[in-house]
Design an enzyme around this catalytic site. Structure first.
Site, PDB file in Angstrom:
ATOM      1  N   CYS A   1      -0.842  -4.762  23.193  1.00 33.19           N
ATOM      2  CA  CYS A   1       0.283  -4.451  22.304  1.00 33.19           C
ATOM      3  C   CYS A   1       0.110  -3.023  21.784  1.00 33.19           C
ATOM      4  O   CYS A   1      -0.958  -2.694  21.260  1.00 33.19           O
ATOM      5  CB  CYS A   1       0.301  -5.439  21.135  1.00 33.19           C
ATOM      6  SG  CYS A   1       1.196  -4.796  19.719  1.00 33.19           S
TER       7      CYS A   1
ATOM      8  N   HIS B   1       0.833  -1.207   0.000  1.00 32.05           N
ATOM      9  CA  HIS B   1       0.000   0.000   0.000  1.00 32.05           C
ATOM     10  C   HIS B   1       0.868   1.258   0.000  1.00 32.05           C
ATOM     11  O   HIS B   1       2.102   1.173  -0.136  1.00 32.05           O
ATOM     12  CB  HIS B   1      -1.011  -0.010   1.151  1.00 32.05           C
ATOM     13  CG  HIS B   1      -0.388  -0.061   2.525  1.00 32.05           C
ATOM     14  ND1 HIS B   1       0.527   0.855   2.957  1.00 32.05           N
ATOM     15  CD2 HIS B   1      -0.552  -0.932   3.553  1.00 32.05           C
ATOM     16  CE1 HIS B   1       0.894   0.576   4.193  1.00 32.05           C
ATOM     17  NE2 HIS B   1       0.266  -0.521   4.583  1.00 32.05           N
TER      18      HIS B   1
ATOM     19  N   HIS C   1       4.221   1.334   2.046  1.00 28.32           N
ATOM     20  CA  HIS C   1       5.344   0.597   1.461  1.00 28.32           C
ATOM     21  C   HIS C   1       5.883   1.365   0.250  1.00 28.32           C
ATOM     22  O   HIS C   1       7.092   1.494   0.065  1.00 28.32           O
ATOM     23  CB  HIS C   1       4.903  -0.801   1.001  1.00 28.32           C
ATOM     24  CG  HIS C   1       4.184  -1.576   2.054  1.00 28.32           C
ATOM     25  ND1 HIS C   1       2.887  -2.009   1.916  1.00 28.32           N
ATOM     26  CD2 HIS C   1       4.579  -1.969   3.286  1.00 28.32           C
ATOM     27  CE1 HIS C   1       2.520  -2.639   3.007  1.00 28.32           C
ATOM     28  NE2 HIS C   1       3.531  -2.630   3.858  1.00 28.32           N
TER      29      HIS C   1
ATOM     30  N   CYS D   1       2.842 -11.142  21.064  1.00 27.24           N
ATOM     31  CA  CYS D   1       1.893 -10.572  20.096  1.00 27.24           C
ATOM     32  C   CYS D   1       2.144 -11.237  18.751  1.00 27.24           C
ATOM     33  O   CYS D   1       3.254 -11.132  18.203  1.00 27.24           O
ATOM     34  CB  CYS D   1       2.078  -9.054  19.988  1.00 27.24           C
ATOM     35  SG  CYS D   1       1.142  -8.387  18.583  1.00 27.24           S
TER      36      CYS D   1
ATOM     37  N   CYS E   1       3.046  -8.713  15.859  1.00 28.17           N
ATOM     38  CA  CYS E   1       4.434  -8.228  15.824  1.00 28.17           C
ATOM     39  C   CYS E   1       5.423  -9.379  15.800  1.00 28.17           C
ATOM     40  O   CYS E   1       6.612  -9.157  15.573  1.00 28.17           O
ATOM     41  CB  CYS E   1       4.755  -7.393  17.056  1.00 28.17           C
ATOM     42  SG  CYS E   1       3.752  -5.960  17.243  1.00 28.17           S
TER      43      CYS E   1
ATOM     44  N   LYS F   1      -4.638   5.711  11.423  1.00 28.86           N
ATOM     45  CA  LYS F   1      -3.791   4.729  10.753  1.00 28.86           C
ATOM     46  C   LYS F   1      -4.526   4.123   9.569  1.00 28.86           C
ATOM     47  O   LYS F   1      -5.742   3.982   9.605  1.00 28.86           O
ATOM     48  CB  LYS F   1      -3.488   3.601  11.752  1.00 28.86           C
ATOM     49  CG  LYS F   1      -2.051   3.552  12.168  1.00 28.86           C
ATOM     50  CD  LYS F   1      -1.837   2.333  13.028  1.00 28.86           C
ATOM     51  CE  LYS F   1      -0.389   1.973  13.100  1.00 28.86           C
ATOM     52  NZ  LYS F   1      -0.094   0.894  13.982  1.00 28.86           N
TER      53      LYS F   1
ATOM     54  N   LYS G   1      -7.008  -2.147   6.754  1.00 33.08           N
ATOM     55  CA  LYS G   1      -7.968  -2.800   5.875  1.00 33.08           C
ATOM     56  C   LYS G   1      -9.370  -2.729   6.465  1.00 33.08           C
ATOM     57  O   LYS G   1     -10.344  -2.475   5.774  1.00 33.08           O
ATOM     58  CB  LYS G   1      -7.565  -4.269   5.685  1.00 33.08           C
ATOM     59  CG  LYS G   1      -7.006  -4.542   4.295  1.00 33.08           C
ATOM     60  CD  LYS G   1      -7.212  -5.975   3.898  1.00 33.08           C
ATOM     61  CE  LYS G   1      -6.015  -6.808   4.300  1.00 33.08           C
ATOM     62  NZ  LYS G   1      -6.095  -8.213   4.052  1.00 33.08           N
TER      63      LYS G   1
ATOM     64  N   HIS H   1      -0.717  -3.076  17.806  1.00 32.12           N
ATOM     65  CA  HIS H   1      -1.947  -3.684  17.284  1.00 32.12           C
ATOM     66  C   HIS H   1      -3.165  -3.460  18.175  1.00 32.12           C
ATOM     67  O   HIS H   1      -4.287  -3.796  17.797  1.00 32.12           O
ATOM     68  CB  HIS H   1      -1.735  -5.187  17.062  1.00 32.12           C
ATOM     69  CG  HIS H   1      -0.736  -5.466  15.975  1.00 32.12           C
ATOM     70  ND1 HIS H   1       0.609  -5.586  16.218  1.00 32.12           N
ATOM     71  CD2 HIS H   1      -0.901  -5.581  14.628  1.00 32.12           C
ATOM     72  CE1 HIS H   1       1.240  -5.793  15.069  1.00 32.12           C
ATOM     73  NE2 HIS H   1       0.356  -5.787  14.099  1.00 32.12           N
TER      74      HIS H   1
HETATM   75  N1  MSP Z   1       9.139  -7.290   7.713  1.00 33.73           N
HETATM   76  C1  MSP Z   1       9.307  -6.203   8.597  1.00 33.73           C
HETATM   77  C2  MSP Z   1      10.593  -5.453   8.311  1.00 33.73           C
HETATM   78  C3  MSP Z   1      11.835  -6.284   8.383  1.00 33.73           C
HETATM   79  S1  MSP Z   1      13.240  -5.361   7.911  1.00 33.73           S
HETATM   80  C4  MSP Z   1      14.534  -6.311   8.317  1.00 33.73           C
HETATM   81  C5  MSP Z   1       8.131  -5.235   8.454  1.00 33.73           C
HETATM   82  N2  MSP Z   1       7.430  -5.285   7.331  1.00 33.73           N
HETATM   83  S2  MSP Z   1       6.167  -4.368   6.973  1.00 33.73           S
HETATM   84  O1  MSP Z   1       5.614  -4.922   5.760  1.00 33.73           O
HETATM   85  O2  MSP Z   1       5.295  -4.265   8.075  1.00 33.73           O
HETATM   86  O3  MSP Z   1       6.748  -2.984   6.596  1.00 33.73           O
HETATM   87  C6  MSP Z   1       6.933  -1.952   7.534  1.00 33.73           C
HETATM   88  C7  MSP Z   1       7.454  -0.760   6.778  1.00 33.73           C
HETATM   89  O4  MSP Z   1       6.534  -0.390   5.727  1.00 33.73           O
HETATM   90  C8  MSP Z   1       7.599   0.511   7.578  1.00 33.73           C
HETATM   91  O5  MSP Z   1       8.766   0.541   8.363  1.00 33.73           O
HETATM   92  C9  MSP Z   1       7.597   1.538   6.456  1.00 33.73           C
HETATM   93  O6  MSP Z   1       8.794   1.496   5.751  1.00 33.73           O
HETATM   94  C10 MSP Z   1       6.486   1.012   5.573  1.00 33.73           C
HETATM   95  N3  MSP Z   1       5.156   1.464   6.019  1.00 33.73           N
HETATM   96  C11 MSP Z   1       4.077   0.680   6.262  1.00 33.73           C
HETATM   97  N4  MSP Z   1       3.020   1.485   6.587  1.00 33.73           N
HETATM   98  C12 MSP Z   1       3.396   2.778   6.559  1.00 33.73           C
HETATM   99  C13 MSP Z   1       2.721   4.011   6.683  1.00 33.73           C
HETATM  100  N5  MSP Z   1       1.440   4.100   6.966  1.00 33.73           N
HETATM  101  N6  MSP Z   1       3.419   5.140   6.472  1.00 33.73           N
HETATM  102  C14 MSP Z   1       4.742   5.127   6.113  1.00 33.73           C
HETATM  103  N7  MSP Z   1       5.398   3.978   5.976  1.00 33.73           N
HETATM  104  C15 MSP Z   1       4.828   2.795   6.322  1.00 33.73           C
HETATM  105  O7  MSP Z   1       7.941  -4.440   9.359  1.00 33.73           O
END
Ligand code: MSP
Length: 645
Positions: free
Chosen positions: A143, A18, A21, A126, A129, A296, A299, A146
């Site tokens: 948590c 989304h 990412h 959790c 996480c 936040k 979904k 979440h």
């Molecule tokens: N798999 C772990 C990371 C392991 S790294 C060794 C993880 N994955 S995640 O899919 O949850 O991705 C988290 C990351 O996605 C955040 O740190 C950020 O880079 C990005 N984001 C996810 N949601 C976000 C927002 N709403 N806003 C900005 N970035 C965000 O954690």
């Protein structure tokens, strides 16, 4: 040649990508392009994190095996990046054989060093996480990420002696002020480390509970904890211990993450590296969260922003520009289509697009579409705009280097706007009328050469538009031939005698698409615009009368417990039941003590609503002034509750 290595988090494959990412991928890409233009040898890594409970559960819910499921979702991430023009050098998956081997080698090394022990542990787990929480870390027993109650799990597991490296880590962070940036996150990590003893990290899961993971090399009954596995991707991708990539790019690594995964990156990862005898990475760069109306994205709330939808509607470059321009790096930002359309119309269509449209069409009108040779004589306006350009490019480069993208773009737009003013001041049409062609040639060259400079600078942010802009100026763009650091002082790189495009039309103005709430005609963009229906240009007097605007005195201010950008402001409006609470988005601009005692104008009859669980009864009026905010008030002190009319 200097090396520059940048990584994004490897994303979980339990859901589709989304906006959040996409943002991290886009800024990593923009930073990489910037460093390329600065003449550095860059390497950009991204990928997917594919082990753990979370993935198994998502696969089950889809009626697929974990392998089928991870292949599918990892594929979505791999497809997403080219559509966003995110050009990574490598895409790593934690299910790759080479990664698995490196994780096992690191585990063995740390084990042989005596930093892993076997023990019994009971803790609050959790599943979201995939980690145990200490009592202290839970918020009302839940948590903090979440907001769900963790499950109490007691079992025998392997532990990494993280506590052994606590003192070293504190020292390292203190000695290297830019190890974690921005500063607020460095402070947060230091205060966490200094507030008490660090617990050891549980790094295994019994296979009886979870099989989908990397087997421990020293006990086949266990798999590795997903975070211990995932963090290692940053070095397995470079072929640790003796791969060429590792030798070239480590430890000059820049990790890019959002604040949600600060602790694993700032505490687990450096201590793991230290134990394995590997130098710590150079910088951890932490950005904030994109929120949707201060909430936040999730979904279940149905407010997830799909990046591909956005680029279909507004174009890739405008989307990338907006993301970098709107978020102050390190702080949360709100995403809305209104704001995107506002920026697109104001900064891109009005400022940048018009600059190109006007200048190209004048070049055609006055010089048959060919870049004229400038005259040597330089007027004061030329010297001024050159100086402005130098400052503006210097700001852009210095701020981009520090990942402060909003400030960098703001700096560059000084030149964009400056050039539009320059046209208005020198009035090329008058020079033409007076047949002052020598002066006119210089003026046009000053414009066109500065536009080339702007185009080169925006390439990291808007790669497609930049290439088009340069093409319109008759320049074939090759990033390897550019040296951005010399652009401040360079002059005359644009070849005279070259034909330029007749029209530009880089960024047409857009209107917001209609939604049900807005009615059939749809709502128009908020920037001043021509051609709007009268009903939207004017407010009826009765509309204005509906608003109850009052002056009040701020009696107390606190930070919002759950939102970085919000303040809880108590305003005395002279009401019998005492001051009321207004939740205001002023935290980026004011400290609580700056506001106390000030008189402000409040929309007093705004329907009360909760913002991140805090009741807000009204709205404080303010004016944005560049990066600053000014409050509206009466010109002299007035009694609390005075009506504005
Ligand atoms: N798999 C772990 C990371 C392991 S790294 C060794 C993880 N994955 S995640 O899919 O949850 O991705 C988290 C990351 O996605 C955040 O740190 C950020 O880079 C990005 N984001 C996810 N949601 C976000 C927002 N709403 N806003 C900005 N970035 C965000 O954690």
């Amino acid at each position: 040649m200097d090396s520059f290595y940048i990584t994004t988090p490897i994303f979980y494959v339990n859901a589709k990508p989304h906006l959040g990412h996409a943002y991290t991928g886009i800024i990593a890409d923009a930073v990489t392009r910037f460093h390329k233009l600065m003449g550095r040898d860059t390497f950009f890594l991204t990928g997917t994190d594919e082990h753990g409970d979370k993935i198994v559960k998502a696969a089950e819910a889809n009626g697929e095996t974990p392998k089928e499921y991870v292949d599918k979702i990892s594929g979505l991430f791999q497809q997403l990046w080219p559509s966003l023009k995110v050009e990574n050098d490598k895409f790593i998956r934690t299910t790759d054989a080479a990664h698995i081997k490196v994780v096992q080698d690191v585990l063995q090394k740390v084990y042989d060093k005596g930093d892993i022990y076997f023990g019994e542990y009971g803790g609050h787990y959790c599943f979201g996480c995939e980690r145990f929480y200490t009592e202290k870390e839970l918020v009302d027993g839940k948590c903090p990420q979440h907001e769900t109650e963790p499950e109490y799990i007691a079992e025998k597991n392997y532990f990494f002696k993280m506590s052994k490296y606590q003192g070293w880590l504190i020292e390292h962070i203190k000695k290297n002020p830019d190890f974690i940036r921005p500063e607020r996150y460095r402070k947060e990590v230091l205060s966490l480390l200094e507030s008490g003893a660090l617990e050891d990290l549980c790094i295994s899961r019994p296979k009886s509970r979870l099989e989908w993971g990397i087997e421990l090399p020293f006990d086949t009954e266990y798999v590795c904890y997903v975070w211990f596995d995932a963090l290692i991707n940053y070095i397995s991708a470079q072929g640790w211990p003796d791969g060429d990539g590792f030798k070239e790019y480590w430890p000059a690594a820049n990790h890019l993450i959002a604040k949600d995964i600060l602790k694993p990156h700032a505490v687990f990862w450096p201590t793991m590296l230290k134990s394995a005898g590997i130098e710590p990475y150079q910088h951890l760069n932490v950005h904030g969260y994109w929120l949707i109306k201060d909430t936040k994205m999730s979904k279940s709330l149905g407010n997830v922003v799909e990046p591909l939808e956005m680029i279909k509607t507004y174009g890739l470059d405008a989307f990338r520009y907006f993301l970098l321009r709107e978020m102050s790096f390190g702080q949360d930002a709100s995403f809305s289509e209104e704001a995107l359309v506002g920026r697109l119309n104001a900064d891109l269509a009005n400022d940048l697009g018009n600059l190109f449209n006007r200048t190209l069409s004048m070049t055609h009108k006055y010089f048959d579409g060919v870049i004229p040779a400038p005259d040597d004589a330089e007027e004061i306006e030329d010297a001024e705009i050159k100086k402005l350009g130098q400052n503006s490019m210097e700001t852009f480069q210095a701020e981009f280097e520090q990942m402060r993208f909003a400030r960098a773009l703001e700096g560059l737009w000084e030149l964009v706007r400056g050039l539009n003013k320059y046209i208005d001041t020198v009035q090329p049409w008058a020079l033409y009328k007076n047949k002052n062609m020598k002066r006119l040639a210089t003026v046009m060259y000053v414009m066109l050469e500065n536009m080339r400079k702007i185009a080169v600078h925006v390439w990291p942010v808007m790669p497609e538009a930049a290439v088009n802009m340069l093409k319109q100026l008759g320049v074939e763009f090759d990033p390897r031939k550019v040296d951005l650091s010399k652009e401040m002082d360079a002059w005359g790189l644009l070849d005279t005698g070259t034909a330029v495009a007749e029209t530009s039309n880089l960024f047409p103005r857009v209107d917001l698409p209609a939604t049900d709430e807005q009615g059939k005609n749809g709502k128009q963009a908020k920037t001043p615009g021509k051609g709007k229906p009268e009903t939207e240009l004017f407010a009826e007097f009765e509309d204005f009368q509906k608003l109850d605007l009052r002056v009040g005195t701020v009696v107390n201010v606190e930070k919002h417990p759950d939102a970085d950008r919000l303040l809880l402001v108590r305003v005395d409006l002279g009401e019998a039941d005492g001051p009321r609470q207004v939740v205001a988005g002023l935290a980026d601009f004011f400290q609580p003590e700056d506001l106390k005692g000030r008189q402000v104008v409040v929309v007093a009859n705004l329907k009360p609503r909760k913002l991140r669980k805090q009741l807000s009864q009204g709205m404080i009026l303010a004016v944005k002034n560049g990066e600053k905010m000014e409050l509206l008030t009466a010109s002299g002190n007035v009694p609390e509750g005075s009506k504005v009319s």
